[in-house]
Design a protein around this motif. Structure first.
Motif, PDB file in Angstrom:
ATOM      1  N   ILE A  95      88.519  11.081  70.768  1.00  0.00           N
ATOM      2  CA  ILE A  95      89.340  12.080  70.066  1.00  0.00           C
ATOM      3  C   ILE A  95      89.723  11.563  68.685  1.00  0.00           C
ATOM      4  CG2 ILE A  95      91.600  13.223  70.045  1.00  0.00           C
ATOM      5  CD1 ILE A  95      91.365  13.449  73.102  1.00  0.00           C
ATOM      6  N   VAL A  96      90.113  10.287  68.616  1.00  0.00           N
ATOM      7  CA  VAL A  96      90.484   9.699  67.322  1.00  0.00           C
ATOM      8  C   VAL A  96      89.258   9.581  66.422  1.00  0.00           C
ATOM      9  CG1 VAL A  96      91.361   7.625  66.191  1.00  0.00           C
ATOM     10  CG2 VAL A  96      92.448   8.449  68.278  1.00  0.00           C
ATOM     11  N   THR A 136      97.683  10.211  75.736  1.00  0.00           N
ATOM     12  CA  THR A 136      96.738  10.263  76.855  1.00  0.00           C
ATOM     13  C   THR A 136      96.244   8.871  77.248  1.00  0.00           C
ATOM     14  OG1 THR A 136      95.974  12.474  76.188  1.00  0.00           O
ATOM     15  CG2 THR A 136      94.535  11.219  77.640  1.00  0.00           C
ATOM     16  N   PHE A 137      96.087   7.989  76.281  1.00  0.00           N
ATOM     17  CA  PHE A 137      95.563   6.648  76.530  1.00  0.00           C
ATOM     18  C   PHE A 137      96.416   5.923  77.565  1.00  0.00           C
ATOM     19  CE2 PHE A 137      94.562   2.228  75.769  1.00  0.00           C
ATOM     20  CZ  PHE A 137      93.217   2.243  75.442  1.00  0.00           C
ATOM     21  N   GLN A 172      88.339  12.592  64.548  1.00  0.00           N
ATOM     22  CA  GLN A 172      89.227  12.980  63.444  1.00  0.00           C
ATOM     23  C   GLN A 172      88.949  12.205  62.159  1.00  0.00           C
ATOM     24  OE1 GLN A 172      90.838  15.639  64.594  1.00  0.00           O
ATOM     25  NE2 GLN A 172      90.010  14.966  66.578  1.00  0.00           N
ATOM     26  N   ASN A 184      90.623   6.523  78.779  1.00  0.00           N
ATOM     27  CA  ASN A 184      90.737   5.714  77.569  1.00  0.00           C
ATOM     28  C   ASN A 184      89.607   6.004  76.585  1.00  0.00           C
ATOM     29  OD1 ASN A 184      93.003   4.561  78.651  1.00  0.00           O
ATOM     30  ND2 ASN A 184      92.030   2.637  79.208  1.00  0.00           N
ATOM     31  N   SER A 216      95.831  11.886  71.681  1.00  0.00           N
ATOM     32  CA  SER A 216      95.108  10.675  72.031  1.00  0.00           C
ATOM     33  C   SER A 216      96.059   9.547  72.404  1.00  0.00           C
ATOM     34  CB  SER A 216      94.216  10.238  70.864  1.00  0.00           C
ATOM     35  OG  SER A 216      93.614   8.992  71.126  1.00  0.00           O
ATOM     36  N   SER A 228      90.235   9.270  74.853  1.00  0.00           N
ATOM     37  CA  SER A 228      91.273   9.102  73.832  1.00  0.00           C
ATOM     38  C   SER A 228      90.694   8.499  72.557  1.00  0.00           C
ATOM     39  CB  SER A 228      92.398   8.205  74.373  1.00  0.00           C
ATOM     40  OG  SER A 228      92.983   8.766  75.527  1.00  0.00           O
ATOM     41  N   ILE A 229      89.818   7.503  72.716  1.00  0.00           N
ATOM     42  CA  ILE A 229      89.185   6.883  71.557  1.00  0.00           C
ATOM     43  C   ILE A 229      88.270   7.870  70.848  1.00  0.00           C
ATOM     44  CG2 ILE A 229      87.571   5.069  70.849  1.00  0.00           C
ATOM     45  CD1 ILE A 229      88.687   3.389  73.193  1.00  0.00           C
ATOM     46  N   MET A 247      95.806  16.026  67.308  1.00  0.00           N
ATOM     47  CA  MET A 247      94.806  15.385  68.164  1.00  0.00           C
ATOM     48  C   MET A 247      95.059  13.876  68.285  1.00  0.00           C
ATOM     49  SD  MET A 247      93.343  18.042  69.088  1.00  0.00           S
ATOM     50  CE  MET A 247      92.276  17.214  70.253  1.00  0.00           C
ATOM     51  N   ILE A 248      95.520  13.245  67.206  1.00  0.00           N
ATOM     52  CA  ILE A 248      95.848  11.818  67.278  1.00  0.00           C
ATOM     53  C   ILE A 248      97.046  11.604  68.207  1.00  0.00           C
ATOM     54  CG2 ILE A 248      96.710   9.850  65.953  1.00  0.00           C
ATOM     55  CD1 ILE A 248      95.071  10.851  63.590  1.00  0.00           C
ATOM     56  N   GLY A 260      91.480  17.041  75.574  1.00  0.00           N
ATOM     57  CA  GLY A 260      92.450  17.033  74.479  1.00  0.00           C
ATOM     58  C   GLY A 260      93.355  18.245  74.513  1.00  0.00           C
TER      59      GLY A 260
END
Length: 505
Positions: free
Chosen positions: A148-149, A349-350, A152, A142, A346, A145-146, A342-343, A295
């Protein structure tokens, strides 16, 4: 496809080679691997450029690392289909060394980090993965994932307004297209569609070319110009050791995640050795080093459906072809497309189930706390190693606290061989946390002269437990009473015989 190996030399197992050969003979499976590698290569370019900036090196250093890491790990890694390249975590570790001592010392540190990783792999560091609880693993996923965002966000600030509808269109393509067909990876379709649109419609938005100049030649052998002295070792060793630990932690946890997604097993020891070999090779080709990338791995495994080393190898090959041969074309790709990819990664993946009200209601509060603690620390520090370390420590502390209260003592006073005797039955596991309370659970003044401590339902795990029993016997002795400890299991009896009365205090 199991990939567990009993050997220590990095490289594909016979079963993996058979799988690769089967993929090469199957046009459909081969297409999946090729397209997976293609999408990953496109996503690697801006990431490598961005990480080069973080590390303070020329963009080519990051791109060379992405190429050499991906190609090398495809042969020597323990987890097929996992992508390794230059990463932000490694960039953060080595950036201070680059700033203080320059590129030659940085490359020397990368090579030494590879050696450290091989030594750690041979030393069995991969076995430590069993001590990472599931709640920490969920927090790790988690948090990544955060992150990665968050990474961006700069690409979405202070940009032309057209970036937002373009990114929205790319996300729409990636979420909707897989429901219609999986013949072509949705991220690849989104990248191609947005690139064609921006070029044909002459839309001016930030592109890959704006991130930095792409190299026009292949990497060549690079020997760091540093003195081979103890002083040099003292300068680079702390950075190399930190890089080795961070790189292995990210790589082994990413490998475990891919194992879960693909329902297969991989050799973590082989992966640790492979990461070391890849970093050594990368260093000698002038790269900044790296580790597994969750990612890009999720793009390859989850979004594209790749499963073998072919996709990993082709990701590196396509990357170098794109930047060296097709650099002018790749430079036209709008960053909005790659940001959207990438979003999307994310979002897929979360672990969304981990925050559902039904899950939170059912899950023990301690498990949820560990997961949240891991996420918070990783996001605050942008350091996965620190976050996972804190998560594991919190989990161990909560476990010790919980287990400490599981030891119970039952007292009974009976006639034994004509004498009044107090019998205490100890139930539970005794170790440093639980044995401390044991000392207070006896009626030292009220008990008769004979006391029996029955340990058949308990187990002694450490010296703290022996010391506690010694303290109990000593306090009874001061009251003029004798204590007999009975029915210890074999392992506990051996430890008690060896240490009783010899711990002092």
């Amino acid at each position: 496809m199991a990939t567990k190996s009993t050997g220590t030399i990095p490289g594909p197992t016979p079963r993996e080679l058979q799988s690769v050969w089967g993929t090469l003979r199957s046009p459909r499976r081969l297409k999946t691997e090729v397209l997976g590698g293609l999408v990953v290569a496109l996503a690697l370019i801006p990431e490598a450029l961005a990480f080069s900036i973080i590390a303070g090196v020329d963009p080519r250093i990051g791109l060379f690392a992405a190429f050499t890491m991906a190609v090398t790990i495809s042969f020597v890694g323990g987890r097929p289909a996992m992508i390794s390249a230059a990463t932000g975590a490694v960039a953060l570790v080595i950036a201070p060394l680059m700033k203080s001592h320059g590129l030659d010392y940085l490359i020397a540190a990368v090579i030494l980090a590879g050696l450290f990783q091989m030594l750690l792999g041979l030393g069995g560091v991969a076995k430590l993965m069993r001590f990472i609880p599931r709640s920490v693993m969920v927090g790790f996923v988690n948090a990544l994932s955060i992150l990665i965002v968050i990474a961006q966000v700069p690409e979405l600030l202070g940009v032309p307004w057209m970036v937002y509808p373009l990114a929205a269109c790319a996300l729409l393509i990636m979420f909707v297209l897989p429901k219609l067909t999986k013949a072509v990876p949705a991220p690849l379709v989104a990248i191609v569609a947005l690139t064609l649109f921006t070029v044909l419609a002459s839309v001016v938005v930030p592109t890959v070319g704006d991130k930095g100049e792409l190299p026009h030649s292949l990497p060549t052998l690079f020997m760091p110009n540093v003195p081979l002295t103890w002083d040099t070792f003292k300068i680079i060793a702390p950075f190399s050791l930190a890089m080795a630990f961070v790189g292995l932690l990210e790589s082994l946890m990413t490998a475990k995640l891919v194992d879960d997604i693909t329902d297969t097993r991989s050799s973590k020891t082989r992966e640790a050795l492979g990461q070391g070999v890849a970093n050594i090779v990368t260093g000698f080709f002038g790269g900044m080093g790296g580790c597994a990338m969750i990612g890009q791995t999720m793009i390859n495994v989850r979004a594209s459906g790749a499963r073998t080393r072919i996709s990993t190898f082709l990701a590196g090959v396509f990357l170098v072809v794109f930047v060296v041969v097709l650099g002018d074309v790749v430079a036209l790709i709008p960053m909005a497309a790659l940001v959207a990819v990438m979003i999307y990664v994310s979002a897929t993946t979360f672990e969304w189930h981990s925050i559902r009200p039904a899950t939170l209601k059912m899950m023990p509060k301690s498990e949820t706390f560990v997961m949240v603690a891991t996420v918070v620390v990783v996001v605050m520090t942008h350091n996965l190693a620190i976050g996972v370390g804190v998560g594991v420590l919190v989990a161990l502390a909560l476990f010790a606290r919980r287990v400490a209260h599981l030891v119970t003592v039952k007292r009974a006073v009976t006639e034994l061989e004509g004498q009044e005797t107090a019998t205490y039955e100890v139930v539970g596991e005794l170790f440093f946390a639980s044995s401390n309370d044991l000392y207070t659970q006896f009626e030292y003044a009220l008990d008769p002269e004979n006391v029996v401590i029955d340990m058949h339902a308990s187990h002694l795990w450490d010296a703290s437990s022996i010391a506690t029993l010694d303290a109990v016997k000593e306090k009874y002795r001061r009251h003029g009473k004798s204590v007999t400890i009975t029915r210890l299991n074999e392992a506990s009896e051996q430890m008690h015989t060896r240490l009783a009365g010899k711990l002092g205090g």
